[in-house]
Design a protein around this motif. Structure first.
Motif, PDB file in Angstrom:
ATOM      1  N   SER A   1       0.828  -1.197   0.000  1.00 51.29           N
ATOM      2  CA  SER A   1       0.000   0.000   0.000  1.00 51.29           C
ATOM      3  C   SER A   1       0.869   1.256   0.000  1.00 51.29           C
ATOM      4  O   SER A   1       2.055   1.222   0.349  1.00 51.29           O
TER       5      SER A   1
ATOM      6  N   LEU B   1      -4.217   8.143  -1.399  1.00 49.34           N
ATOM      7  CA  LEU B   1      -3.444   7.041  -1.967  1.00 49.34           C
ATOM      8  C   LEU B   1      -2.945   6.074  -0.902  1.00 49.34           C
ATOM      9  O   LEU B   1      -2.407   5.017  -1.233  1.00 49.34           O
TER      10      LEU B   1
ATOM     11  N   SER C   1      -4.204   3.958   1.246  1.00 43.69           N
ATOM     12  CA  SER C   1      -4.715   2.592   1.382  1.00 43.69           C
ATOM     13  C   SER C   1      -4.711   1.811   0.080  1.00 43.69           C
ATOM     14  O   SER C   1      -5.053   0.630   0.061  1.00 43.69           O
ATOM     15  N   ARG C   2      -4.312   2.441  -1.006  1.00 46.41           N
ATOM     16  CA  ARG C   2      -4.356   1.775  -2.302  1.00 46.41           C
ATOM     17  C   ARG C   2      -3.050   1.042  -2.593  1.00 46.41           C
ATOM     18  O   ARG C   2      -1.962   1.529  -2.257  1.00 46.41           O
TER      19      ARG C   2
ATOM     20  N   GLU D   1      -1.965  -0.494  -8.462  1.00 49.51           N
ATOM     21  CA  GLU D   1      -3.178   0.123  -8.993  1.00 49.51           C
ATOM     22  C   GLU D   1      -3.003   1.623  -9.237  1.00 49.51           C
ATOM     23  O   GLU D   1      -3.934   2.288  -9.683  1.00 49.51           O
TER      24      GLU D   1
END
Length: 260
Positions: free
Chosen positions: A91, A130, A132-133, A137
């Motif tokens: 993450s 951004l 937690s992504r 992705e």
């Protein structure tokens, strides 16, 4: 005011003995935004490694804010060129968190302090969404924001950004340059921003540091990016053309790579 970076008669060589830069004298003032330009192989990354203390000069000395450059200095934040290895499920927060204890000697920061520091730098670069992504992705521009947040850990006074515009489209390039310029102005940070092309940086630069032929020239864009100065650096004819607010540096002799 103490210079952010001072090179005094510096000679840099690759481990195999090839000379990269020789007899370099330069002073980068504190708080300046400096574009680091030059063709591939001119020594841009090598110069940054020397500032980081990873490549001691074979001659001369390098000082940062009046102190000799040394490995692990908390004065410097370094953003390396983007690596393919970042394409994983890590993450955004985990990527930035990994740098927190790496910037400190001794015991690790308490968990709460570590979390606050990560939150602080994510907010500085506008990357809260951004966190937690997963990295695989994210777009290239989003990953660069996270890498910029990472190198802001610990409030460094000097940022070394190694070709962060690579692989970004023009709109993302403009966004990143504007973000770095804002941080530089608001926090008084000195920025050395390496790029393969000059034009994306034109609206942000205070000075340009141009490397070619083992030599360096530092000054305003108008004083350095000229046919006369670049021809002297390269030791061959170089033509500088200004058109429509853009600058084009063209080889004036066969076999020279396009310079900027």
């Amino acid at each position: 005011m103490t210079d952010a970076v001072l090179f005094d008669g510096v000679r840099l060589e690759h481990p195999g003995g090839r000379v990269v830069l020789s007899g370099v004298d330069l002073r980068i003032p504190a708080g300046a935004f400096v574009g680091l330009l030059g063709a591939n192989g001119a020594g841009k990354t090598t110069l940054m490694r020397a500032i980081l203390g990873l490549l001691p000069p074979r001659a001369g000395s390098i000082a940062l804010f009046g102190r000799r450059a040394a490995r692990g200095s908390n004065l410097v934040g370094y953003m390396p060129q983007m690596r393919a290895a970042l394409s994983v499920s890590l993450s955004g927060r985990a990527l930035v968190s990994a740098a927190v204890n790496g910037r400190r000697w001794g015991t690790a920061l308490p968990v709460a302090s570590r979390r606050r520091e990560v939150d602080r730098v994510l907010e500085l670069v506008g990357a809260e969404a951004l966190a937690s992504r997963p990295l695989d992705e994210l777009s290239g521009g989003e990953r660069q924001r996270l890498l910029l947040a990472q190198c802001l850990i610990g409030d460094p006074r000097l940022l070394l950004l190694d070709e962060p515009l690579n692989s970004l489209d023009p709109s993302r390039q403009a966004e990143l340059v504007a973000l770095v310029r804002r941080l530089q102005r608001e926090h008084g940070i000195t920025v050395l921003f390496s790029a393969h092309e000059l034009n994306p940086l034109l609206g942000a630069l205070d000075q340009v540091l141009y490397l070619a032929g083992g030599h360096a020239a530092l000054g305003s864009v108008d004083s350095v990016v000229t046919s006369e100065t670049l021809s002297r650096l390269y030791g061959a004819p170089i033509e500088v053309i200004r058109s429509g607010g853009r600058i084009f540096v063209l080889p004036g002799a066969p076999g020279l790579e396009r310079a900027a």
